[in-house]
Design an enzyme around this catalytic site. Structure first.
Site, PDB file in Angstrom:
ATOM      1  N   GLY A 110     -11.149  -0.464  -3.949  1.00 29.44           N
ATOM      2  CA  GLY A 110     -11.292  -0.397  -5.405  1.00 29.44           C
ATOM      3  C   GLY A 110     -10.488   0.692  -6.088  1.00 29.44           C
ATOM      4  O   GLY A 110     -10.028   0.534  -7.223  1.00 29.44           O
ATOM      5  N   HIS A 111     -10.287   1.820  -5.391  1.00 32.50           N
ATOM      6  CA  HIS A 111      -9.789   2.993  -6.133  1.00 32.50           C
ATOM      7  C   HIS A 111      -8.282   3.052  -6.306  1.00 32.50           C
ATOM      8  O   HIS A 111      -7.764   4.018  -6.859  1.00 32.50           O
ATOM      9  CB  HIS A 111     -10.327   4.293  -5.505  1.00 32.50           C
ATOM     10  N   CYS A 170       3.457  13.889   4.704  1.00 34.39           N
ATOM     11  CA  CYS A 170       3.509  15.124   5.451  1.00 34.39           C
ATOM     12  C   CYS A 170       2.102  15.605   5.735  1.00 34.39           C
ATOM     13  O   CYS A 170       1.419  16.074   4.838  1.00 34.39           O
ATOM     14  CB  CYS A 170       4.275  16.165   4.650  1.00 34.39           C
ATOM     15  N   GLN A 194      -2.642  -1.624  -0.707  1.00 27.23           N
ATOM     16  CA  GLN A 194      -1.584  -1.233  -1.651  1.00 27.23           C
ATOM     17  C   GLN A 194      -0.919  -2.446  -2.302  1.00 27.23           C
ATOM     18  O   GLN A 194      -0.120  -2.276  -3.219  1.00 27.23           O
ATOM     19  CB  GLN A 194      -0.507  -0.385  -0.956  1.00 27.23           C
ATOM     20  N   THR A 253     -28.182  -1.105   1.069  1.00 23.77           N
ATOM     21  CA  THR A 253     -28.397  -1.517  -0.320  1.00 23.77           C
ATOM     22  C   THR A 253     -27.057  -1.550  -1.060  1.00 23.77           C
ATOM     23  O   THR A 253     -26.270  -0.601  -0.976  1.00 23.77           O
ATOM     24  CB  THR A 253     -29.380  -0.546  -1.013  1.00 23.77           C
ATOM     25  N   ASN A 270       2.167   2.087   2.168  1.00 25.03           N
ATOM     26  CA  ASN A 270       1.723   3.065   1.178  1.00 25.03           C
ATOM     27  C   ASN A 270       2.695   4.224   0.985  1.00 25.03           C
ATOM     28  O   ASN A 270       2.599   4.949   0.011  1.00 25.03           O
ATOM     29  CB  ASN A 270       0.340   3.618   1.558  1.00 25.03           C
ATOM     30  N   GLY A 293     -11.524   0.641   1.824  1.00 27.10           N
ATOM     31  CA  GLY A 293     -10.491  -0.104   2.534  1.00 27.10           C
ATOM     32  C   GLY A 293     -10.525   0.189   4.026  1.00 27.10           C
ATOM     33  O   GLY A 293     -10.303  -0.699   4.853  1.00 27.10           O
TER      34      GLY A 293
END
Ligand code: PLP
Length: 380
Positions: free
Chosen positions: A203-204, A326, A182, A241, A154, A74
């Protein structure tokens, strides 16, 4: 000795890879491992995975496959979009409008651009973390090349009025980028409904692997200048690649989330409402932000430093975050911009949910928080 179940309530930080997505990745890593640029069948098989993945993302976004480019994360998508917009609008000017609550992927890119001679207006939120479209549009000038505004924050889960800003920019030269990392598959949208020219994804955060992102480029945005120079992959826009396994995992995760999207969103909203109700029973606990995204809840125990809470709960196998909230003992830029008092800001923690989060997970977190409060003296 029985292993204690890990209670993972940090899905806005990252998510476990869905088993079917991991399987899709393994299949590519060990089977369809060819280079997608190779001309023999193994290469063509890898190429099919890349293009199949692109089609899945395009379908989820409601755009054409050629409008989606895979990136490494991202952060890369955000940086690329911002620089691409500035390049396209280089004759308009070097002013950027963004918000004070963006992720570092946008904020630090803007800071770097300030050092390169751009000027940036950071629009501040109100005390609940909200930013109105009017405030953003007021900041737009004749020389504004770009407005960059996230879809979902987020830290607070607040959803920003990207659509209204897009409508307000229709007759202005400024392009619109939204960091939807998000928001993707958490708040329903298509690129058409949003109206943004660039949409950044990762993706994560949705059950896919780390190390893969995507950028939608459409609307008024022209073919972007690449961020990297190299081979001709991704139409020469993003050389290197192709990470075929990552793409396969990302695409599978998108398919899985989309298959049961309404059910997932309703479940997370129900879990969040339950968490609000349960955690509100802890004396002194306050809600921060009250965002509408179903997967993020931000609360504070004023006077109880969030690092201590996170460490304490972590030792009991409960993963929550003060992470963004934090950084190295300093209150986050989001909470500071919201004007939260120091004690509330320093005591802010984030719980974030997945479609698999249960009420029992929330009960365990609430009990541990109450225990923490009972056992520890406030430090501030
Ligand atoms: N934007 C937002 C709103 C995020 O929450 C994150 C990740 O925490 C990012 C961008 C960066 O995404 P990535 O980790 O894929 O670089």
């Amino acid at each position: 000795m029985s292993e204690k179940k890990l209670i993972y309530l940090d899905h806005a930080a990252t998510t476990p890879v869905a088993p079917a997505a991991a399987e899709a990745m393994l299949e590519v890593l060990t089977g369809a491992y060819g280079n997608p640029s190779a001309q023999y069948p193994l290469g063509r098989e890898a190429r099919d995975r890349v293009e199949g993945g692109r089609a899945v993302l395009a379908s989820a976004l409601g755009c054409r496959p050629e409008q989606v480019t895979f990136t490494s994360c991202g952060t890369e998508s955000d940086n690329w979009a911002i620089r691409a917009a500035l390049w396209q609008n280089r004759r308009v000017g070097r002013h950027i409008v963004t918000t004070a609550i963006e992720h570092s992927a946008v904020l630090q890119c803007c800071k770097a651009l300030e050092r390169e001679g751009c000027s940036v207006t950071y629009v501040k939120p109100d005390g609940k973390g909200r930013i109105t479209a009017a405030k953003v549009l007021e900041a737009v000038r004749e020389d504004t090349a770009l407005v960059s505004m996230m879809l979902v924050n987020n830290e607070t889960g607040v959803r920003l009025p990207v659509e209204e800003v897009a409508a307000g920019l229709r007759d202005r030269p400024a392009l619109l980028h939204t960091d939807a990392v998000q928001g993707f598959l958490k708040v329903p949208f298509t690129v058409k409904s949003l109206g943004a020219d660039y949409v950044a994804l990762s993706g994560h955060k949705i059950g896919g692997p780390k190390g893969i992102g995507a950028l939608y480029v459409g609307g008024r945005a022209k073919t972007p200048q690449p961020l990297l120079y190299g081979g001709g992959q991704e139409n020469g826009l993003r050389p290197g690649t192709e990470p075929t396994a990552q793409i396969a995992g990302f695409a599978k995760a998108v398919e899985l989330r989309r298959e049961r999207l309404d059910e997932h969103l309703a479940h997370m909203a129900e879990i969040k409402a339950y968490a609000v109700e349960t955690l509100s029973e802890i004396p002194g606990l306050v809600l921060v932000g009250e965002g509408e995204a179903p997967h993020i809840l931000s609360v504070s125990l004023p006077g109880y430093p969030s690092q201590n809470i996170v460490t304490d709960l972590g030792e009991q196998g409960i993963c929550i975050s003060a992470g963004s909230a934090c950084h190295k003992g300093k209150a986050s830029h989001v909470l500071t911009a919201m004007g939260l008092d120091k004690r509330t800001a320093a005591g802010t923690i984030r719980l974030s949910f997945s479609p698999d989060t249960t009420r029992e997970d929330i009960d365990a977190a609430a009990a541990a928080l109450l225990e923490h409060k009972t056992r520890r003296f406030p430090m501030l």
